[in-house]
Design a protein around this motif. Sequence first.
Motif, short mmCIF file in Angstrom:
data_model
loop_
_atom_site.label_atom_id
_atom_site.label_comp_id
_atom_site.label_asym_id
_atom_site.label_seq_id
_atom_site.Cartn_x
_atom_site.Cartn_y
_atom_site.Cartn_z
N MET A 1 -27.52 88.99 97.77
CA MET A 1 -27.16 88.76 96.37
C MET A 1 -26.71 90.07 95.72
SD MET A 1 -27.24 86.18 94.31
CE MET A 1 -27.01 85.96 92.57
N GLU A 2 -27.49 91.13 96.04
CA GLU A 2 -27.22 92.43 95.43
C GLU A 2 -25.86 92.96 95.87
OE1 GLU A 2 -29.92 96.45 94.93
OE2 GLU A 2 -30.57 94.84 96.25
N GLN A 3 -25.56 92.77 97.18
CA GLN A 3 -24.28 93.27 97.69
C GLN A 3 -23.12 92.50 97.08
OE1 GLN A 3 -24.46 93.23 101.92
NE2 GLN A 3 -26.00 94.84 101.99
N ALA A 4 -23.29 91.19 96.92
CA ALA A 4 -22.21 90.40 96.30
C ALA A 4 -21.98 90.88 94.87
CB ALA A 4 -22.60 88.92 96.31
N PHE A 5 -23.08 91.15 94.16
CA PHE A 5 -22.95 91.60 92.78
C PHE A 5 -22.26 92.96 92.73
CE2 PHE A 5 -24.73 92.96 88.65
CZ PHE A 5 -24.31 91.88 87.92
N PHE A 6 -22.63 93.84 93.69
CA PHE A 6 -21.97 95.15 93.73
C PHE A 6 -20.48 95.00 93.98
CE2 PHE A 6 -20.23 98.67 96.12
CZ PHE A 6 -20.53 99.73 95.30
N LEU A 7 -20.13 94.09 94.91
CA LEU A 7 -18.71 93.93 95.23
C LEU A 7 -17.93 93.43 94.02
CD1 LEU A 7 -18.78 92.58 98.87
CD2 LEU A 7 -18.06 94.81 98.06
N ILE A 8 -18.53 92.51 93.26
CA ILE A 8 -17.84 92.03 92.05
C ILE A 8 -17.62 93.18 91.08
CG2 ILE A 8 -18.09 90.52 90.05
CD1 ILE A 8 -19.71 88.64 91.83
N LEU A 9 -18.69 93.95 90.84
CA LEU A 9 -18.56 95.06 89.90
C LEU A 9 -17.54 96.08 90.38
CD1 LEU A 9 -22.20 95.92 88.81
CD2 LEU A 9 -20.36 95.14 87.38
N ALA A 10 -17.54 96.37 91.70
CA ALA A 10 -16.63 97.38 92.24
C ALA A 10 -15.19 96.90 92.12
CB ALA A 10 -16.98 97.67 93.69
N THR A 11 -14.96 95.62 92.42
CA THR A 11 -13.60 95.10 92.31
C THR A 11 -13.10 95.19 90.88
OG1 THR A 11 -14.32 93.53 93.97
CG2 THR A 11 -12.15 93.20 93.05
N LEU A 12 -13.96 94.78 89.93
CA LEU A 12 -13.56 94.85 88.53
C LEU A 12 -13.29 96.29 88.12
CD1 LEU A 12 -15.98 92.34 86.79
CD2 LEU A 12 -13.52 92.18 86.97
N ALA A 13 -14.15 97.22 88.59
CA ALA A 13 -13.98 98.63 88.19
C ALA A 13 -12.67 99.18 88.73
CB ALA A 13 -15.16 99.46 88.70
N VAL A 14 -12.37 98.90 90.00
CA VAL A 14 -11.14 99.44 90.58
C VAL A 14 -9.92 98.79 89.93
CG1 VAL A 14 -9.80 99.58 92.70
CG2 VAL A 14 -12.21 100.07 92.75
N GLY A 15 -10.01 97.49 89.66
CA GLY A 15 -8.89 96.83 89.00
C GLY A 15 -8.64 97.40 87.62
N ALA A 16 -9.71 97.61 86.86
CA ALA A 16 -9.54 98.17 85.52
C ALA A 16 -9.03 99.61 85.60
CB ALA A 16 -10.87 98.13 84.77
N ALA A 17 -9.49 100.37 86.62
CA ALA A 17 -9.01 101.75 86.75
C ALA A 17 -7.53 101.78 87.08
CB ALA A 17 -9.81 102.46 87.83
N LEU A 18 -7.08 100.84 87.95
CA LEU A 18 -5.65 100.78 88.24
C LEU A 18 -4.88 100.41 86.98
CD1 LEU A 18 -5.53 99.06 91.72
CD2 LEU A 18 -4.78 101.36 91.14
N SER A 19 -5.47 99.53 86.18
CA SER A 19 -4.80 99.13 84.95
C SER A 19 -4.67 100.32 83.99
CB SER A 19 -5.59 98.00 84.31
OG SER A 19 -5.25 97.84 82.98
N VAL A 20 -5.65 101.25 84.05
CA VAL A 20 -5.57 102.44 83.18
C VAL A 20 -4.30 103.21 83.47
CG1 VAL A 20 -6.62 104.68 82.67
CG2 VAL A 20 -8.04 102.67 82.85
N ILE A 21 -3.96 103.38 84.75
CA ILE A 21 -2.80 104.22 85.05
C ILE A 21 -1.50 103.42 85.11
CG2 ILE A 21 -4.18 105.94 86.24
CD1 ILE A 21 -2.95 105.04 88.81
N ILE A 22 -1.60 102.08 85.15
CA ILE A 22 -0.36 101.31 85.21
C ILE A 22 0.16 101.00 83.82
CG2 ILE A 22 0.56 99.04 85.87
CD1 ILE A 22 -1.14 99.28 88.39
N GLN A 23 -0.75 100.77 82.85
CA GLN A 23 -0.31 100.41 81.50
C GLN A 23 0.55 101.51 80.90
OE1 GLN A 23 -0.88 97.64 80.01
NE2 GLN A 23 -2.61 96.73 81.10
#
Lengths: 170, 100
Positions: free
Chosen positions: A2-24
């Motif tokens: 459960m913990e690993q799945a939760f980490f993966l969700i958070l990590a995906t969201l974080a990386v996606g938002a970080a990419l959005s920071v430099i793409i916008q």
Amino acid sequence: MMEQAFFLILATLAVGAALSVIIQRSPLYSAFSLIGVFACLAGTYIMLKAQFLGAIQMIVYAGAIMVLFVFVIMLLNIRKEETALDKYRYLWLLSIPFAATLIVEVLYTILKVTSDFTSLPEMAKRPEVGDSQSIGYGLYTGYLMPFELTSILILLAIVGSVILARREKD
Amino acid sequence: MVPLSWYLALSAVLFTIGAVGVFVKRNVISIFMCIELMLNAVNLTLIAFSSFYREVSGQLFVFIVMTVAAAEAGVGLALVIAVFRNRESLNTDDINLLKL
């Protein structure tokens, strides 16, 4: 699991938002994406049982610093980044292999070094850190000097920013 | 239990994105935000090690890094306002001289 799945969700969201920071193109949208990165990182801090820093991350970073950024962006009324990189198109192409090299190098080192990291039994016996009690105890005993110096630094930053942003008198 | 290397890998990816952003972006405020992103990536590394070694020093470092980042943002944005008042632009190609 459960913990690993939760980490993966958070990590995906974080990386996606970080990419959005430099793409916008618009700095305002970059700032909002950055708030998303900070929220996801606060989640990972709480997963690491650093609850105090997770709260500080949301209050100080997402709450105070990013509001300052958004305030300045709106004050200066910046629409979007003018003239992207048309002049330097070849630098864009050059940047991709450099970024790939950096990330592969760092990931290789991390996986190589931490593959033989095992939680030692004497580490597991130590008490958990990360609540406000352990942080406060550390700040007011062994790290008292850096703590006081940081407060002087903050004072200097306040005075400095007031002087810098003041309108010059004619 | 999430292994330590996952946290370090996330931190490395975020740091690389921030570093790329500093080189790619042309707006001073966007470059600032990429620097904040890199600072946060390093904070994640420090907290991960601190939590796995059960040692509070790493979290105290993060506490101090956060205050220094706040000071940096305050002074940096004051500089941005001062530059914008004089140049009417935030593009780094237009403000490549310290001289007015």
